[in-house]
Motif scaffolding. Structure first.
Motif, PDB file in Angstrom:
ATOM      1  N   VAL A  40      13.510  -3.917   0.131  1.00  0.00           N
ATOM      2  CA  VAL A  40      14.948  -4.130  -0.050  1.00  0.00           C
ATOM      3  C   VAL A  40      15.383  -3.741  -1.462  1.00  0.00           C
ATOM      4  O   VAL A  40      16.366  -3.026  -1.648  1.00  0.00           O
ATOM      5  N   SER A  41      14.639  -4.159  -2.462  1.00  0.00           N
ATOM      6  CA  SER A  41      15.055  -3.911  -3.850  1.00  0.00           C
ATOM      7  C   SER A  41      14.803  -2.478  -4.306  1.00  0.00           C
ATOM      8  O   SER A  41      15.521  -1.965  -5.159  1.00  0.00           O
ATOM      9  N   LYS A  42      13.794  -1.821  -3.746  1.00  0.00           N
ATOM     10  CA  LYS A  42      13.457  -0.459  -4.185  1.00  0.00           C
ATOM     11  C   LYS A  42      13.742   0.588  -3.122  1.00  0.00           C
ATOM     12  O   LYS A  42      13.341   1.743  -3.257  1.00  0.00           O
ATOM     13  N   ASP A  43      14.392   0.204  -2.030  1.00  0.00           N
ATOM     14  CA  ASP A  43      14.752   1.092  -0.916  1.00  0.00           C
ATOM     15  C   ASP A  43      13.560   1.587  -0.105  1.00  0.00           C
ATOM     16  O   ASP A  43      13.726   2.443   0.750  1.00  0.00           O
ATOM     17  N   ALA A  44      12.349   1.103  -0.383  1.00  0.00           N
ATOM     18  CA  ALA A  44      11.187   1.508   0.414  1.00  0.00           C
ATOM     19  C   ALA A  44       9.963   0.703  -0.011  1.00  0.00           C
ATOM     20  O   ALA A  44       9.891   0.187  -1.122  1.00  0.00           O
ATOM     21  N   PHE A  45       9.031   0.615   0.907  1.00  0.00           N
ATOM     22  CA  PHE A  45       7.690   0.129   0.609  1.00  0.00           C
ATOM     23  C   PHE A  45       6.759   1.110   1.293  1.00  0.00           C
ATOM     24  O   PHE A  45       6.865   1.346   2.497  1.00  0.00           O
ATOM     25  N   THR A  46       5.866   1.707   0.543  1.00  0.00           N
ATOM     26  CA  THR A  46       5.017   2.766   1.073  1.00  0.00           C
ATOM     27  C   THR A  46       3.550   2.395   0.939  1.00  0.00           C
ATOM     28  O   THR A  46       3.128   1.883  -0.091  1.00  0.00           O
ATOM     29  N   VAL A  47       2.800   2.685   1.989  1.00  0.00           N
ATOM     30  CA  VAL A  47       1.348   2.571   1.958  1.00  0.00           C
ATOM     31  C   VAL A  47       0.816   4.001   1.933  1.00  0.00           C
ATOM     32  O   VAL A  47       1.188   4.817   2.781  1.00  0.00           O
ATOM     33  N   ALA A  48      -0.015   4.315   0.971  1.00  0.00           N
ATOM     34  CA  ALA A  48      -0.570   5.667   0.863  1.00  0.00           C
ATOM     35  C   ALA A  48      -1.330   6.024   2.134  1.00  0.00           C
ATOM     36  O   ALA A  48      -1.988   5.174   2.738  1.00  0.00           O
ATOM     37  N   THR A  49      -1.222   7.276   2.544  1.00  0.00           N
ATOM     38  CA  THR A  49      -1.856   7.706   3.794  1.00  0.00           C
ATOM     39  C   THR A  49      -3.370   7.574   3.763  1.00  0.00           C
ATOM     40  O   THR A  49      -3.994   7.453   4.804  1.00  0.00           O
ATOM     41  N   ASP A  50      -3.964   7.577   2.576  1.00  0.00           N
ATOM     42  CA  ASP A  50      -5.416   7.445   2.494  1.00  0.00           C
ATOM     43  C   ASP A  50      -5.854   6.000   2.250  1.00  0.00           C
ATOM     44  O   ASP A  50      -7.009   5.734   1.955  1.00  0.00           O
ATOM     45  N   SER A  51      -4.919   5.053   2.390  1.00  0.00           N
ATOM     46  CA  SER A  51      -5.215   3.633   2.193  1.00  0.00           C
ATOM     47  C   SER A  51      -5.155   2.880   3.513  1.00  0.00           C
ATOM     48  O   SER A  51      -4.446   3.280   4.435  1.00  0.00           O
ATOM     49  N   THR A  52      -5.869   1.795   3.566  1.00  0.00           N
ATOM     50  CA  THR A  52      -5.797   0.906   4.723  1.00  0.00           C
ATOM     51  C   THR A  52      -4.684  -0.102   4.456  1.00  0.00           C
ATOM     52  O   THR A  52      -4.688  -0.754   3.411  1.00  0.00           O
ATOM     53  N   PRO A  53      -3.719  -0.226   5.385  1.00  0.00           N
ATOM     54  CA  PRO A  53      -2.635  -1.192   5.174  1.00  0.00           C
ATOM     55  C   PRO A  53      -3.182  -2.617   5.090  1.00  0.00           C
ATOM     56  O   PRO A  53      -4.121  -2.978   5.795  1.00  0.00           O
ATOM     57  N   SER A  54      -2.573  -3.403   4.242  1.00  0.00           N
ATOM     58  CA  SER A  54      -2.992  -4.792   4.080  1.00  0.00           C
ATOM     59  C   SER A  54      -2.610  -5.611   5.309  1.00  0.00           C
ATOM     60  O   SER A  54      -1.717  -5.235   6.070  1.00  0.00           O
ATOM     61  N   PRO A  55      -3.271  -6.740   5.528  1.00  0.00           N
ATOM     62  CA  PRO A  55      -2.874  -7.626   6.627  1.00  0.00           C
ATOM     63  C   PRO A  55      -1.409  -8.059   6.514  1.00  0.00           C
ATOM     64  O   PRO A  55      -0.719  -8.186   7.525  1.00  0.00           O
ATOM     65  N   ALA A  56      -0.919  -8.242   5.290  1.00  0.00           N
ATOM     66  CA  ALA A  56       0.489  -8.625   5.100  1.00  0.00           C
ATOM     67  C   ALA A  56       1.418  -7.521   5.590  1.00  0.00           C
ATOM     68  O   ALA A  56       2.416  -7.782   6.268  1.00  0.00           O
ATOM     69  N   PHE A  57       1.097  -6.282   5.253  1.00  0.00           N
ATOM     70  CA  PHE A  57       1.914  -5.157   5.718  1.00  0.00           C
ATOM     71  C   PHE A  57       1.875  -5.066   7.238  1.00  0.00           C
ATOM     72  O   PHE A  57       2.897  -4.864   7.889  1.00  0.00           O
ATOM     73  N   MET A  58       0.695  -5.231   7.807  1.00  0.00           N
ATOM     74  CA  MET A  58       0.580  -5.149   9.270  1.00  0.00           C
ATOM     75  C   MET A  58       1.351  -6.278   9.953  1.00  0.00           C
ATOM     76  O   MET A  58       1.884  -6.098  11.050  1.00  0.00           O
ATOM     77  N   SER A  59       1.476  -7.432   9.301  1.00  0.00           N
ATOM     78  CA  SER A  59       2.264  -8.509   9.896  1.00  0.00           C
ATOM     79  C   SER A  59       3.747  -8.151   9.911  1.00  0.00           C
ATOM     80  O   SER A  59       4.477  -8.535  10.823  1.00  0.00           O
ATOM     81  N   VAL A  60       4.203  -7.385   8.915  1.00  0.00           N
ATOM     82  CA  VAL A  60       5.581  -6.891   8.927  1.00  0.00           C
ATOM     83  C   VAL A  60       5.740  -5.867  10.053  1.00  0.00           C
ATOM     84  O   VAL A  60       6.698  -5.922  10.838  1.00  0.00           O
ATOM     85  N   VAL A  61       4.803  -4.944  10.153  1.00  0.00           N
ATOM     86  CA  VAL A  61       4.854  -3.934  11.217  1.00  0.00           C
ATOM     87  C   VAL A  61       4.867  -4.602  12.589  1.00  0.00           C
ATOM     88  O   VAL A  61       5.600  -4.185  13.492  1.00  0.00           O
ATOM     89  N   ASP A  62       4.094  -5.664  12.741  1.00  0.00           N
ATOM     90  CA  ASP A  62       4.040  -6.365  14.026  1.00  0.00           C
ATOM     91  C   ASP A  62       5.402  -6.909  14.447  1.00  0.00           C
ATOM     92  O   ASP A  62       5.683  -7.030  15.640  1.00  0.00           O
ATOM     93  N   LEU A  63       6.256  -7.232  13.487  1.00  0.00           N
ATOM     94  CA  LEU A  63       7.605  -7.698  13.831  1.00  0.00           C
ATOM     95  C   LEU A  63       8.425  -6.583  14.484  1.00  0.00           C
ATOM     96  O   LEU A  63       9.324  -6.849  15.279  1.00  0.00           O
ATOM     97  N   PHE A  64       8.125  -5.330  14.138  1.00  0.00           N
ATOM     98  CA  PHE A  64       8.844  -4.200  14.723  1.00  0.00           C
ATOM     99  C   PHE A  64       8.342  -3.878  16.135  1.00  0.00           C
ATOM    100  O   PHE A  64       9.088  -3.363  16.955  1.00  0.00           O
TER     101      PHE A  64
END
Length: 102
Positions: A40-64
């Motif tokens: 919200v504050s930076k207009d994006a949150f990005t996970v690098a393509t060569d990184s494994t998304p964190s469990p916290a990020f995946m919990s956000v994705v799960d809401l979608f």
């Protein structure tokens, strides 16, 4: 040829879109909430393509998951991960776009 079809005022159309598509980003843990706040504050949150998304990020994705993308109101909603969504976070509505990896 140009043939307009009245769909209502912008306020009416907005209300119909919200009624059909909006969902809340709620019930987040502290780390997931921080991800959304960063987006919200930076207009994006990005996970690098060569990184494994964190469990916290995946919990956000799960809401979608399971919520339909925003689409024209005269079509049947499709549920696929990625694309534009209407979300609500801390009482504010957002046009959110999720870009899953290729």
């Amino acid at each position: 040829m140009y043939t307009p079809t009245r769909i209502g005022t912008s306020t009416e159309y907005d209300s119909r879109l919200r009624a059909r598509f909006i969902f809340s980003l709620s019930g987040l843990g502290d780390d997931a909430r921080a991800i959304v706040q960063t987006a919200v504050s930076k207009d994006a949150f990005t996970v690098a393509t060569d990184s494994t998304p964190s469990p916290a990020f995946m919990s956000v994705v799960d809401l979608f998951r399971g919520n339909p993308n925003v689409q024209p109101l005269d079509t049947r909603p499709k549920t696929q991960l990625g694309g534009p969504y209407l979300t609500k976070f801390e009482g504010v509505s957002f046009w959110s776009v999720l870009h899953p990896p290729p």
